[in-house]
Design an enzyme around this catalytic site. Structure first.
Site, PDB file in Angstrom:
ATOM      1  N   ASN A   8     -44.479  -6.382 -57.844  1.00 56.34           N
ATOM      2  CA  ASN A   8     -43.425  -6.659 -57.094  1.00 56.34           C
ATOM      3  C   ASN A   8     -42.685  -5.682 -56.327  1.00 56.34           C
ATOM      4  OD1 ASN A   8     -41.557  -7.929 -55.595  1.00 56.34           O
ATOM      5  ND2 ASN A   8     -40.776  -9.457 -57.269  1.00 56.34           N
ATOM      6  N   ARG A  31     -46.764  -9.484 -54.857  1.00 54.11           N
ATOM      7  CA  ARG A  31     -46.171 -10.595 -54.272  1.00 54.11           C
ATOM      8  C   ARG A  31     -45.521  -9.811 -52.658  1.00 54.11           C
ATOM      9  NH1 ARG A  31     -39.584 -11.136 -54.640  1.00 54.11           N
ATOM     10  NH2 ARG A  31     -39.690 -13.091 -53.428  1.00 54.11           N
ATOM     11  N   HIS A  86     -39.777 -18.304 -51.790  1.00 57.85           N
ATOM     12  CA  HIS A  86     -39.625 -18.816 -53.139  1.00 57.85           C
ATOM     13  C   HIS A  86     -40.846 -19.672 -53.645  1.00 57.85           C
ATOM     14  CE1 HIS A  86     -35.193 -18.287 -53.610  1.00 57.85           C
ATOM     15  NE2 HIS A  86     -35.650 -17.061 -54.112  1.00 57.85           N
ATOM     16  N   ARG A 132     -25.440 -14.310 -49.859  1.00 59.87           N
ATOM     17  CA  ARG A 132     -25.939 -15.057 -48.544  1.00 59.87           C
ATOM     18  C   ARG A 132     -25.115 -16.356 -48.379  1.00 59.87           C
ATOM     19  NH1 ARG A 132     -31.954 -14.978 -50.011  1.00 59.87           N
ATOM     20  NH2 ARG A 132     -32.093 -12.936 -50.889  1.00 59.87           N
ATOM     21  N   GLU A 187     -42.599 -16.587 -61.796  1.00 60.96           N
ATOM     22  CA  GLU A 187     -43.375 -16.353 -60.497  1.00 60.96           C
ATOM     23  C   GLU A 187     -44.465 -15.352 -60.874  1.00 60.96           C
ATOM     24  OE1 GLU A 187     -39.266 -15.869 -59.191  1.00 60.96           O
ATOM     25  OE2 GLU A 187     -40.178 -16.054 -57.159  1.00 60.96           O
TER      26      GLU A 187
END
Ligand code: AMP
Length: 411
Positions: free
Chosen positions: A7, A94, A183, A244, A387
């Site tokens: 990642n 990823r 996600h 955010r 993940e």
């Protein structure tokens, strides 16, 4: 053999090395501060006594290729002390944005690289570092297949009424402006875990999955497939996040620009990096916010209330979208650990058959935790996300499928 999940961010590379046979984590690590100055690698390896030993090394690393060489070097010098085969089965990457082109993971070839490049305008901060790592590993280990696993792919099952914005349609046709969702690996992973735990096939399950971490998103899954999700063209839309803002009247952007004279880029930066929990109370770490709220900090209290209120609104709307909800899943750093957020996000929803058991909700746990009350029609589960494991599974599946291996399980 081993499966490596990579990642790669703008100045960091995270990796996890799994045993192909049983997906044991053999090694994992994080290289930070790629660029000017000294980079720091934290590497962990599984030992014969079944615990993880940590190794920290620093080195001047100016780019991702050097970073990957450094990681391969350290992993070679500090391999797992378990007896495990050393050959690589595949590298799983990823990749944040797969646009509408990628509905599932792909083995990376020159054409896939070109297509991921074409998607850079949609993810200017994320796709470039993903590509750098892909290119570097292809060069460093040309014998090992690379697979791209996209954050967006899982949500490609959304119907047009859910993914379109109410904008002039040429923006979609010419500029691909639509909702994509992110996600994906996390929502998919917890859905599979829920199915396994409940003993009900995914195709029969309707779920609301809540990934609540520093980034946060909600998804409505019908028969295991995503039919709506809270993030949109970018990961800015939807729930309130660490920094955010989530959902916002688009007119705020123009109004702020006129009022403050700030450029659109400066405002975009504020909406992404200075808003959300941080904007409301000056902190983006939920643990710290909860501590301050307990000590009487009004802004911290407001931040938690707003965070939970937004989640509750999404639960309500996804309930309406799905018609029947079998389970609500909490995951991500906040979803897995904050009893208060879980409780307040579901408060007052008993009329929908959603009610929490306070005692169960407070229990610390490893693995899947069931937190609904006896009366609740809807199951409520806390499921730790993984993940990387999902990316490893998809990498194995994609490589085996491409090799024509019969009986590849539908992971
Ligand atoms: P993630 O991005 O999934 O790693 O989640 C990070 C978020 O989880 C941060 O806001 C953390 O403060 C939050 N978090 C982690 N542990 C806890 C905890 N025990 N209680 C509340 N929030 C937590």
């Amino acid at each position: 053999m081993r499966v490596v999940v990579v990642n790669s961010g703008s100045s960091s590379i995270k990796y996890k090395v799994f045993a192909l046979e049983d997906l044991t984590t053999l090694m994992e690590g994080l290289l930070e501060r790629i660029g000017p100055g000294e980079a720091r690698l934290k590497h962990r390896r599984l030992t014969v006594s079944d615990d993880y030993e940590e190794i920290i090394e620093t080195r001047f690393i100016t780019n991702h290729r050097e970073g990957l060489e450094f990681i391969l070097d350290v992993a070679g010098r500090y391999p797992t002390t378990r007896d495990a085969p050393r050959e690589f089965f595949g590298f799983g990457h990823r990749v944040v944005h797969g646009g509408e082109v990628f509905r599932k993971p792909v083995i990376i070839d020159d054409e896939a690289i070109r297509q991921i490049e074409d998607l850079i305008p949609l993810a200017p901060l994320h796709n470039p570092p993903n590509l750098v790592a892909i290119r570097a590993l292809r060069e460093l280990r040309p014998d090992v297949p690379n697979v791209a696993v996209f954050d967006t792919a899982f949500h490609q099952s959304m119907p047009p009424k859910a993914f379109h914005y109410a904008l002039p349609s040429e923006f979609y046709r010419m500029h691909h402006v639509r909702r994509y969702g992110f996600h994906g690996s996390s929502h998919q992973y917890v859905a599979k875990e829920a199915s396994r735990y409940l003993g009900i096939p995914e195709e029969q399950l309707n779920l609301i999955t809540l990934h609540l971490g520093n980034g946060a998103s909600a998804s409505a899954l019908h028969g295991g497939k995503s039919i709506d999700t809270s993030m949109g063209l970018t990961p800015l839309e939807g729930l309130i996040m660490g920094t955010r803002c989530g959902d916002l009247d688009p007119a705020v952007h123009f109004y702020l620009s006129r009022k403050t004279g700030k450029s659109f880029e400066a405002i975009e930066d504020i909406l992404n990096k200075e808003s959300g929990l941080k904007g409301i109370c000056g902190m983006n770490d939920m643990r710290e916010i909860q501590r301050c709220a307990e000590d009487g900090d009004d802004q911290a209290e407001l931040a938690i209330e707003m965070f939970c209120y937004r989640i509750k609104k999404y639960i309500g709307s996804y309930y309406a979208v799905l018609g029947r909800v079998d389970a609500i899943i909490f995951t991500g750093g906040i979803g897995e650990n904050s009893a208060r957020v879980r409780k307040e996000s579901c408060e007052g929803l008993t009329a929908l058959g959603i009610s929490l058991d306070d005692h169960r909700n407070e229990e610390a746990s490893f693995g899947v935790l069931e937190i609904q009350s006896e009366e609740s029609r809807v199951k409520m589960l806390v499921i730790p996300t993984d993940e990387e494991r999902e990316i490893a599974l998809q990498t194995i599946h994609t490589i085996r499928h491409a090799a024509g291996v019969k009986g590849v399980p539908n992971l």
